[in-house]
Design a protein around this motif. Structure first.
Motif, PDB file in Angstrom:
ATOM      1  N   VAL A 310      78.793  37.176  31.468  1.00  0.00           N
ATOM      2  CA  VAL A 310      80.095  36.819  32.049  1.00  0.00           C
ATOM      3  C   VAL A 310      79.925  35.683  33.047  1.00  0.00           C
ATOM      4  CG1 VAL A 310      82.023  37.668  33.433  1.00  0.00           C
ATOM      5  CG2 VAL A 310      81.038  39.126  31.667  1.00  0.00           C
ATOM      6  N   MET A 311      78.878  35.761  33.883  1.00  0.00           N
ATOM      7  CA  MET A 311      78.608  34.696  34.841  1.00  0.00           C
ATOM      8  C   MET A 311      78.360  33.367  34.137  1.00  0.00           C
ATOM      9  SD  MET A 311      75.940  32.751  36.260  1.00  0.00           S
ATOM     10  CE  MET A 311      74.543  33.618  35.627  1.00  0.00           C
ATOM     11  N   SER A 312      77.617  33.380  33.030  1.00  0.00           N
ATOM     12  CA  SER A 312      77.317  32.150  32.299  1.00  0.00           C
ATOM     13  C   SER A 312      78.582  31.532  31.713  1.00  0.00           C
ATOM     14  CB  SER A 312      76.310  32.440  31.182  1.00  0.00           C
ATOM     15  OG  SER A 312      75.118  32.977  31.706  1.00  0.00           O
ATOM     16  N   VAL A 313      79.464  32.381  31.187  1.00  0.00           N
ATOM     17  CA  VAL A 313      80.720  31.885  30.632  1.00  0.00           C
ATOM     18  C   VAL A 313      81.576  31.226  31.707  1.00  0.00           C
ATOM     19  CG1 VAL A 313      82.897  32.614  29.572  1.00  0.00           C
ATOM     20  CG2 VAL A 313      80.735  33.513  28.720  1.00  0.00           C
ATOM     21  N   PHE A 318      82.752  25.184  34.501  1.00  0.00           N
ATOM     22  CA  PHE A 318      83.112  24.632  35.803  1.00  0.00           C
ATOM     23  C   PHE A 318      82.036  23.685  36.317  1.00  0.00           C
ATOM     24  CE2 PHE A 318      86.061  28.208  35.846  1.00  0.00           C
ATOM     25  CZ  PHE A 318      87.196  27.625  36.384  1.00  0.00           C
ATOM     26  N   GLY A 319      80.774  24.051  36.129  1.00  0.00           N
ATOM     27  CA  GLY A 319      79.697  23.164  36.566  1.00  0.00           C
ATOM     28  C   GLY A 319      79.682  21.861  35.797  1.00  0.00           C
ATOM     29  N   ILE A 320      79.902  21.939  34.491  1.00  0.00           N
ATOM     30  CA  ILE A 320      79.908  20.728  33.667  1.00  0.00           C
ATOM     31  C   ILE A 320      81.099  19.839  34.032  1.00  0.00           C
ATOM     32  CG2 ILE A 320      80.215  19.878  31.308  1.00  0.00           C
ATOM     33  CD1 ILE A 320      78.585  22.290  30.381  1.00  0.00           C
ATOM     34  N   MET A 321      82.274  20.439  34.213  1.00  0.00           N
ATOM     35  CA  MET A 321      83.453  19.640  34.559  1.00  0.00           C
ATOM     36  C   MET A 321      83.282  18.951  35.908  1.00  0.00           C
ATOM     37  SD  MET A 321      86.803  21.740  33.185  1.00  0.00           S
ATOM     38  CE  MET A 321      86.386  23.276  34.016  1.00  0.00           C
ATOM     39  N   ALA A 392      81.637  40.375  40.846  1.00  0.00           N
ATOM     40  CA  ALA A 392      80.197  40.119  40.925  1.00  0.00           C
ATOM     41  C   ALA A 392      79.827  38.879  40.126  1.00  0.00           C
ATOM     42  CB  ALA A 392      79.424  41.334  40.414  1.00  0.00           C
ATOM     43  N   SER A 393      80.415  38.737  38.928  1.00  0.00           N
ATOM     44  CA  SER A 393      80.117  37.575  38.089  1.00  0.00           C
ATOM     45  C   SER A 393      80.631  36.293  38.736  1.00  0.00           C
ATOM     46  CB  SER A 393      80.751  37.761  36.709  1.00  0.00           C
ATOM     47  OG  SER A 393      80.262  38.931  36.079  1.00  0.00           O
ATOM     48  N   LEU A 394      81.823  36.342  39.322  1.00  0.00           N
ATOM     49  CA  LEU A 394      82.368  35.155  39.987  1.00  0.00           C
ATOM     50  C   LEU A 394      81.532  34.780  41.207  1.00  0.00           C
ATOM     51  CD1 LEU A 394      86.227  35.757  39.802  1.00  0.00           C
ATOM     52  CD2 LEU A 394      84.966  33.835  38.821  1.00  0.00           C
ATOM     53  N   THR A 395      81.095  35.778  41.961  1.00  0.00           N
ATOM     54  CA  THR A 395      80.267  35.494  43.143  1.00  0.00           C
ATOM     55  C   THR A 395      78.959  34.820  42.745  1.00  0.00           C
ATOM     56  OG1 THR A 395      81.219  37.393  44.306  1.00  0.00           O
ATOM     57  CG2 THR A 395      79.135  36.522  45.135  1.00  0.00           C
ATOM     58  N   GLY A 449      70.214  23.550  33.334  1.00  0.00           N
ATOM     59  CA  GLY A 449      70.958  24.110  34.460  1.00  0.00           C
ATOM     60  C   GLY A 449      71.338  25.560  34.221  1.00  0.00           C
ATOM     61  N   LEU A 450      71.759  25.866  32.982  1.00  0.00           N
ATOM     62  CA  LEU A 450      72.121  27.242  32.659  1.00  0.00           C
ATOM     63  C   LEU A 450      70.902  28.166  32.724  1.00  0.00           C
ATOM     64  CD1 LEU A 450      74.225  29.275  31.715  1.00  0.00           C
ATOM     65  CD2 LEU A 450      73.728  28.594  29.357  1.00  0.00           C
TER      66      LEU A 450
END
Length: 550
Positions: A310-313, A318-321, A392-395, A449-450
């Motif tokens: 979930v964190m990776s998704v 967002f990181g790429i954008m 948790a995934s968003l954090t 990065g991932l």
């Protein structure tokens, strides 16, 4: 010498030596963790001896778990009557089990006060669902109040009846967790549906009657399951074993409480290997028990993998954008430089700070408002206004975002300017050039990065303690109840499991091997996730290698 130094060879050898030492250190850590963790599942021999306690000898039965040298004076101060010309003597740590009988699980014994260690073949190791291991000499097997086998015939009879009890236990567990859990979930959904209609003013007589019919049907189904459970519990409580413990008394152990039973001293090498593989598989697939000091860690594995996915998704797009905007669209100037410096500084912020931010912003502010807007029927019980998998995934996505941004920017910077100009010269727009040419060529850097983000997120513990991880989760975040993926649920995590077992366990000695086994499994899990991402990155690198030389 000066000429040799000027060639740069010393620095090359120094770098190579540092890399070699780092590799050796990593291998040593892995070897130590594996040696201490994987041996936990091997069936331990059960020893029997005597111990001079005061003026009389008492019998001791248990597993010898550790040995160390200790000062004689220290033992004498502790009350042991030891006469030795040596300054130090050896003592052994024996796991005596039978915690419900003796009140202690482990005890150190000075070797000079111990008799000869013997290993009788009939000594029994009983793994129980509660109270840990039980050791003793098997005397008889009972069915209700009737003895059905004793003496040499007791062991094969016990094996058959333990298998039967284990099958019944698995059936009971499935009914409790799956069948009854599903009924309770549907009953709760009916309650929320009624409350929601009541808040909206739509609770008319027709809806009440429909909800009542569904509730009655679920209540009838629940009653049937409870009746079936009661019959199974009565059936599983039928059998028991009788064993003689160290103090000579005979203790009856119901097979309903037995998770496994074996005679380690009588096992052949092949039987021990089979036992080892079975126990390791149970460790991977079963739920924990006894305050996480026994049983398996499947919920922790499942929770860790789910959170990382979930964190990776979340973090990848967002990181790429962000990286694409700063590299391809934003005007390069002081503001962008400040943003880049800020992103780099965020990578050094302690992870617990992200946990505090996630608790305050995601859980209390965002989650609380979501509950008031979309789940008012559940209040005052929170739905998203409490720590859970989503928060948790968003954090962790915010925690690992700088890594993805920096790696993606480096990848975009390495794409030759001639590729962009050639695409634009052929009539492609800037967006088409970015999507079809630049991003595919920079995809290996994005995957790098991932990979770094996954490696860090999978091992984080401090922020998760505030935003979703728990000691024991009653339900997995993914199950067969609609909507199937429950992002609001709390979950277990391998990193927190290591912390909990290692530092919060009521039985530290029993939990220590599980700490190493879980740590090794966490390292293997991170390696598997990283190897999968590395394989994908290498595939993308080979696919677009030709474009890089244009």
């Amino acid at each position: 010498m000066k000429d040799w130094i000027k060639t740069g060879s010393p620095w090359i050898w120094m770098t190579a030596g540092a890399v070699a030492l780092s590799v050796l250190a990593v291998l040593f850590v892995l070897w130590m963790t594996a040696a201490r963790g994987l041996t936990h599942f091997w069936p331990k021999a059960v020893a029997e001896t005597t111990f001079l306690e005061g003026d009389q000898r008492v019998r001791v039965i248990g597993e010898v778990r550790d040995r160390e040298e200790v000062a004689v004076r220290r033992l004498q101060e502790a009350g042991f009557k030891i006469e030795s010309s040596e300054a130090f003597v050896e003592r052994v740590l024996i796991k005596m089990g039978n915690r419900d009988v003796t009140g202690q699980d482990f005890r150190w014994y000075p070797v000079p006060l111990l008799g000869e260690l013997t290993y009788p073949a009939d000594l029994l190791t009983v793994e129980r669902h509660e109270w840990g291991n039980f050791y003793g000499h098997l005397k008889a097997v009972k069915e209700g109040d009737r003895v059905v086998a004793e003496g040499p015939q007791a062991w094969p009879e016990l094996q058959a009846r333990v298998q039967r009890a284990q099958a019944l236990f698995r059936t009971i567990l499935r009914i409790e967790k799956d069948d009854i859990g599903k009924v309770n979930y549907r009953i709760e959904q009916l309650r929320l549906r009624e409350r929601r209609a009541q808040l909206k003013g739509e609770l008319d007589d027709a809806l009440k009657a429909d909800l009542q019919r569904q509730r009655e049907a679920l209540d009838a189904q629940f009653a049937q399951l409870q009746e079936k459970l009661q019959a199974l519990r009565t059936d599983i409580a039928r059998d028991s074993l009788i064993a003689e413990v160290a103090d000579g008394q005979s203790v009856e152990v119901p097979l309903a409480k037995v998770a496994d039973v074996y005679q380690a001293n009588a096992m052949s090498t092949g039987q021990k290997i089979g036992h080892y593989l079975r126990k390791f598989w149970e460790f991977l697939t079963d739920d924990p028990r006894e305050a996480n000091t026994e049983g398996g860690i499947f919920p922790a594995i499942f929770g860790t993998v789910t959170m990382v996915l979930v964190m990776s998704v979340i973090v990848t797009p967002f990181g790429i954008m962000a990286a694409v905007y700063m590299r391809e669209y934003a005007k390069q100037g002081p503001l962008i430089r400040i943003i880049r410096i800020s992103v780099n500084n965020l990578a050094g912020v302690p992870s617990i700070v992200y946990g505090v931010f996630g608790l305050g912003f995601f859980v209390y502010l965002l989650g609380g408002n979501i509950d008031r807007l979309f789940y008012p029927e559940a209040l005052p019980a929170p739905t998203f206004g409490t720590p859970g998998l989503l928060w948790a995934s968003l954090t962790l996505a915010i925690l690992t975002l700088p890594v993805v941004i920096v790696a993606t920017e480096e990848g975009l910077a390495r794409v030759p300017r001639s590729v962009r100009e050639g695409s634009l010269a052929l009539g492609a727009t800037k967006a088409e050039t970015l999507i079809r040419t630049v991003l595919p060529m920079a995809s290996p850097a994005m995957m790098t990065g991932l990979i770094l983000a996954v490696a860090r997120a999978a091992g984080e513990v401090a922020p998760l303690m505030l935003v979703g991880v728990v000691k024991l989760a009653p339900s997995l975040p993914i199950d067969m109840n609609a909507p199937f993926v429950h992002l609001d649920r709390k979950f277990m995590h391998l990193g927190f499991h290591i912390y909990d077992v290692g530092f919060q366990s009521p039985n530290v000695e029993a939990a220590r091997p599980l700490v190493y086994a879980t740590a090794l499994l966490l390292v293997i899990l991170i390696m598997v996730l990283n190897l999968a991402a590395i394989k994908l990155r290498n595939h993308l690198r080979e696919k677009y290698r030709g474009l890089e030389s244009v």
